[in-house]
Design a protein around this motif. Sequence first.
Motif, PDB file in Angstrom:
ATOM      1  N   LEU A 103     -54.364  78.030 -30.600  1.00 44.48           N
ATOM      2  CA  LEU A 103     -55.666  77.375 -30.491  1.00 44.48           C
ATOM      3  C   LEU A 103     -55.665  76.382 -29.330  1.00 44.48           C
ATOM      4  CD1 LEU A 103     -58.456  77.243 -31.809  1.00 44.48           C
ATOM      5  CD2 LEU A 103     -57.558  75.481 -33.366  1.00 44.48           C
ATOM      6  N   GLU A 104     -54.574  75.632 -29.180  1.00 43.31           N
ATOM      7  CA  GLU A 104     -54.466  74.694 -28.053  1.00 43.31           C
ATOM      8  C   GLU A 104     -54.458  75.446 -26.726  1.00 43.31           C
ATOM      9  OE1 GLU A 104     -52.078  70.832 -29.729  1.00 43.31           O
ATOM     10  OE2 GLU A 104     -50.887  72.611 -29.244  1.00 43.31           O
ATOM     11  N   GLU A 105     -53.748  76.572 -26.693  1.00 44.22           N
ATOM     12  CA  GLU A 105     -53.693  77.376 -25.470  1.00 44.22           C
ATOM     13  C   GLU A 105     -55.075  77.938 -25.124  1.00 44.22           C
ATOM     14  OE1 GLU A 105     -51.456  81.440 -23.829  1.00 44.22           O
ATOM     15  OE2 GLU A 105     -50.778  80.467 -25.673  1.00 44.22           O
ATOM     16  N   GLU A 106     -55.782  78.378 -26.144  1.00 45.26           N
ATOM     17  CA  GLU A 106     -57.122  78.930 -25.919  1.00 45.26           C
ATOM     18  C   GLU A 106     -58.074  77.880 -25.361  1.00 45.26           C
ATOM     19  OE1 GLU A 106     -60.760  81.000 -28.516  1.00 45.26           O
ATOM     20  OE2 GLU A 106     -58.900  80.371 -29.493  1.00 45.26           O
ATOM     21  N   LEU A 107     -57.980  76.656 -25.866  1.00 44.57           N
ATOM     22  CA  LEU A 107     -58.910  75.603 -25.470  1.00 44.57           C
ATOM     23  C   LEU A 107     -58.416  74.789 -24.284  1.00 44.57           C
ATOM     24  CD1 LEU A 107     -59.888  74.309 -29.030  1.00 44.57           C
ATOM     25  CD2 LEU A 107     -61.225  75.794 -27.522  1.00 44.57           C
ATOM     26  N   GLY A 108     -57.107  74.874 -23.992  1.00 37.62           N
ATOM     27  CA  GLY A 108     -56.566  74.138 -22.860  1.00 37.62           C
ATOM     28  C   GLY A 108     -56.495  72.642 -23.079  1.00 37.62           C
ATOM     29  N   VAL A 109     -56.286  72.211 -24.317  1.00 38.61           N
ATOM     30  CA  VAL A 109     -56.230  70.789 -24.643  1.00 38.61           C
ATOM     31  C   VAL A 109     -55.324  70.584 -25.853  1.00 38.61           C
ATOM     32  CG1 VAL A 109     -58.247  70.871 -26.161  1.00 38.61           C
ATOM     33  CG2 VAL A 109     -57.635  68.710 -25.060  1.00 38.61           C
ATOM     34  N   ALA A 110     -54.618  69.450 -25.878  1.00 39.71           N
ATOM     35  CA  ALA A 110     -53.763  69.140 -27.024  1.00 39.71           C
ATOM     36  C   ALA A 110     -54.634  68.751 -28.212  1.00 39.71           C
ATOM     37  CB  ALA A 110     -52.813  68.001 -26.678  1.00 39.71           C
ATOM     38  N   LEU A 111     -54.333  69.339 -29.365  1.00 39.35           N
ATOM     39  CA  LEU A 111     -55.106  69.072 -30.578  1.00 39.35           C
ATOM     40  C   LEU A 111     -54.332  68.224 -31.590  1.00 39.35           C
ATOM     41  CD1 LEU A 111     -56.604  72.648 -31.104  1.00 39.35           C
ATOM     42  CD2 LEU A 111     -57.737  70.653 -30.093  1.00 39.35           C
ATOM     43  N   VAL A 112     -52.996  68.234 -31.501  1.00 37.50           N
ATOM     44  CA  VAL A 112     -52.173  67.467 -32.430  1.00 37.50           C
ATOM     45  C   VAL A 112     -51.097  66.724 -31.668  1.00 37.50           C
ATOM     46  CG1 VAL A 112     -52.569  69.128 -34.300  1.00 37.50           C
ATOM     47  CG2 VAL A 112     -50.550  69.367 -32.851  1.00 37.50           C
ATOM     48  N   GLU A 113     -50.589  65.676 -32.297  1.00 41.62           N
ATOM     49  CA  GLU A 113     -49.452  64.935 -31.762  1.00 41.62           C
ATOM     50  C   GLU A 113     -48.576  64.486 -32.920  1.00 41.62           C
ATOM     51  OE1 GLU A 113     -51.776  60.634 -31.415  1.00 41.62           O
ATOM     52  OE2 GLU A 113     -51.221  61.730 -29.606  1.00 41.62           O
ATOM     53  N   ARG A 114     -47.271  64.473 -32.695  1.00 44.80           N
ATOM     54  CA  ARG A 114     -46.340  64.101 -33.759  1.00 44.80           C
ATOM     55  C   ARG A 114     -46.160  62.593 -33.794  1.00 44.80           C
ATOM     56  NH1 ARG A 114     -43.958  68.029 -36.392  1.00 44.80           N
ATOM     57  NH2 ARG A 114     -43.959  70.144 -35.508  1.00 44.80           N
ATOM     58  N   ARG A 115     -46.166  62.046 -35.044  1.00 41.55           N
ATOM     59  CA  ARG A 115     -45.896  60.632 -35.267  1.00 41.55           C
ATOM     60  C   ARG A 115     -44.918  60.530 -36.434  1.00 41.55           C
ATOM     61  NH1 ARG A 115     -51.897  57.820 -35.192  1.00 41.55           N
ATOM     62  NH2 ARG A 115     -52.529  58.511 -33.101  1.00 41.55           N
ATOM     63  N   PHE A 161     -55.966  67.143 -43.263  1.00 42.63           N
ATOM     64  CA  PHE A 161     -55.845  66.613 -44.618  1.00 42.63           C
ATOM     65  C   PHE A 161     -54.401  66.365 -45.010  1.00 42.63           C
ATOM     66  CE2 PHE A 161     -59.921  69.081 -45.350  1.00 42.63           C
ATOM     67  CZ  PHE A 161     -60.716  67.958 -45.452  1.00 42.63           C
ATOM     68  N   ARG A 162     -53.520  67.303 -44.668  1.00 44.38           N
ATOM     69  CA  ARG A 162     -52.186  67.330 -45.282  1.00 44.38           C
ATOM     70  C   ARG A 162     -51.095  66.730 -44.410  1.00 44.38           C
ATOM     71  NH1 ARG A 162     -52.746  70.507 -49.870  1.00 44.38           N
ATOM     72  NH2 ARG A 162     -54.672  71.726 -49.882  1.00 44.38           N
ATOM     73  N   ARG A 163     -51.302  66.642 -43.105  1.00 47.37           N
ATOM     74  CA  ARG A 163     -50.455  65.873 -42.180  1.00 47.37           C
ATOM     75  C   ARG A 163     -49.118  66.500 -41.824  1.00 47.37           C
ATOM     76  NH1 ARG A 163     -54.340  62.875 -39.969  1.00 47.37           N
ATOM     77  NH2 ARG A 163     -55.319  61.415 -41.423  1.00 47.37           N
ATOM     78  N   THR A 164     -48.658  67.517 -42.526  1.00 47.61           N
ATOM     79  CA  THR A 164     -47.404  68.170 -42.168  1.00 47.61           C
ATOM     80  C   THR A 164     -47.604  69.684 -42.140  1.00 47.61           C
ATOM     81  OG1 THR A 164     -46.531  68.434 -44.427  1.00 47.61           O
ATOM     82  CG2 THR A 164     -46.086  66.329 -43.303  1.00 47.61           C
ATOM     83  N   MET A 165     -46.835  70.336 -41.257  1.00 49.42           N
ATOM     84  CA  MET A 165     -46.910  71.794 -41.162  1.00 49.42           C
ATOM     85  C   MET A 165     -46.470  72.443 -42.473  1.00 49.42           C
ATOM     86  SD  MET A 165     -47.994  72.529 -38.077  1.00 49.42           S
ATOM     87  CE  MET A 165     -48.094  71.844 -36.414  1.00 49.42           C
ATOM     88  N   ALA A 166     -45.456  71.843 -43.121  1.00 46.92           N
ATOM     89  CA  ALA A 166     -44.953  72.424 -44.381  1.00 46.92           C
ATOM     90  C   ALA A 166     -46.019  72.395 -45.468  1.00 46.92           C
ATOM     91  CB  ALA A 166     -43.705  71.669 -44.839  1.00 46.92           C
ATOM     92  N   ALA A 167     -46.766  71.288 -45.559  1.00 44.74           N
ATOM     93  CA  ALA A 167     -47.813  71.187 -46.581  1.00 44.74           C
ATOM     94  C   ALA A 167     -48.939  72.175 -46.304  1.00 44.74           C
ATOM     95  CB  ALA A 167     -48.360  69.761 -46.623  1.00 44.74           C
ATOM     96  N   VAL A 168     -49.290  72.345 -45.027  1.00 48.86           N
ATOM     97  CA  VAL A 168     -50.325  73.321 -44.669  1.00 48.86           C
ATOM     98  C   VAL A 168     -49.853  74.731 -44.999  1.00 48.86           C
ATOM     99  CG1 VAL A 168     -51.656  74.318 -42.771  1.00 48.86           C
ATOM    100  CG2 VAL A 168     -51.305  71.850 -42.881  1.00 48.86           C
ATOM    101  N   ALA A 169     -48.606  75.019 -44.679  1.00 47.77           N
ATOM    102  CA  ALA A 169     -48.050  76.353 -44.961  1.00 47.77           C
ATOM    103  C   ALA A 169     -48.102  76.664 -46.446  1.00 47.77           C
ATOM    104  CB  ALA A 169     -46.613  76.425 -44.445  1.00 47.77           C
ATOM    105  N   GLU A 170     -47.763  75.677 -47.277  1.00 46.53           N
ATOM    106  CA  GLU A 170     -47.803  75.881 -48.726  1.00 46.53           C
ATOM    107  C   GLU A 170     -49.220  76.135 -49.212  1.00 46.53           C
ATOM    108  OE1 GLU A 170     -46.465  73.575 -52.848  1.00 46.53           O
ATOM    109  OE2 GLU A 170     -46.087  72.675 -50.887  1.00 46.53           O
ATOM    110  N   ALA A 171     -50.194  75.396 -48.662  1.00 45.16           N
ATOM    111  CA  ALA A 171     -51.582  75.552 -49.091  1.00 45.16           C
ATOM    112  C   ALA A 171     -52.150  76.904 -48.681  1.00 45.16           C
ATOM    113  CB  ALA A 171     -52.442  74.435 -48.514  1.00 45.16           C
ATOM    114  N   LEU A 172     -51.746  77.394 -47.500  1.00 42.72           N
ATOM    115  CA  LEU A 172     -52.303  78.644 -46.979  1.00 42.72           C
ATOM    116  C   LEU A 172     -51.425  79.856 -47.277  1.00 42.72           C
ATOM    117  CD1 LEU A 172     -53.613  77.430 -43.482  1.00 42.72           C
ATOM    118  CD2 LEU A 172     -54.863  77.617 -45.652  1.00 42.72           C
ATOM    119  N   HIS A 173     -50.289  79.620 -47.960  1.00 39.17           N
ATOM    120  CA  HIS A 173     -49.380  80.712 -48.343  1.00 39.17           C
ATOM    121  C   HIS A 173     -48.840  81.469 -47.125  1.00 39.17           C
ATOM    122  CE1 HIS A 173     -50.657  79.914 -52.428  1.00 39.17           C
ATOM    123  NE2 HIS A 173     -51.920  80.095 -52.073  1.00 39.17           N
TER     124      HIS A 173
END
Length: 302
Positions: free
Chosen positions: A39-51, A14-26
């Motif tokens: 989570l990526e390490e647990e599943l062995g697959v990339a879940l996000v990519e930077r743009r 939803f929020r697209r940036t780590m900073a926005a997620v951090a603010e929402a989740l405190h």
Amino acid sequence: MDLARLRALRELSFRRTMAAVAEALHVSPSAVSQQIALLEEELGVALVERRGRGVHLTLAGQHLVERAERIFAEVESARADIAELKKLIAGEIRVAAFPSVAAALIPATVRELLRLHPHLIVQFDEMEPAESLAALRSWQTDIAIIDDFNIPAGALDPNVETLPLMEDVFNVMVPKQHPLADRATVTLQELRDERWAIDTASDTYTRMLAAACQAAGFTPQIVARCRGFEVTVALIREGCGISMLPGLRASHHLQDVWVCKVVPEIRRRISLAFRKGEKRSPALQAFIREIAAQATASRPAL
């Protein structure tokens, strides 16, 4: 899979940036990055990519978020089931509402809930509709009060359910010494030469006012942009300008301000929004009952 890590990934969609997620989740941005990495390490697959400056989900990340939506819905449904079995209206319910409806309805609703259910705590946050809907999606609030100006029906998340609460119309407010004072109604065309003081807390309201005036053949002459109702009304009272504000605002005593209806009327629909599966919660049902009663009691004449 850890639910906190799934929630961080879902927020990122939803929020697209780590900073926005951090603010929402405190939490800190580094903590969010670590949760995604684990989570990526647990599943062995990339879940996000930077743009650029933002972060986007990969196809795997998108599929996981779709599954996570169903998981969280089931968790909340289970909580509602347990609460229903207990039949005790207690605990905490978090509510987000925009200023005009909050001022008109929230204090009396909270007062009555405290009287009827002393073990229930209502946690209130003032938010504009889009912000409160985002808070609802991210589990930062339990109920969001929204309107169809800011949140059209087609823009709602499929995991969000709504109930209509009330309708409200916009009124023109002028100082008591204004030539339009004592008028019951006024057309926008009659206001083409007026100076306007507007409440800019909601971009949607500002756009609505501009569009309505332009449809009437003029561009409003805005002389004051305020971030709240108090300053707007003070300027109107002193003859510095006029404004058009929700009818709910006129439900309060406005000394030295005359309120008249706009013809043709501009109407909005106000609704309660909550996550699907939670309506059975006794606390949520109690809040819905009480705020509906307060809306009926304080409903302005339409």
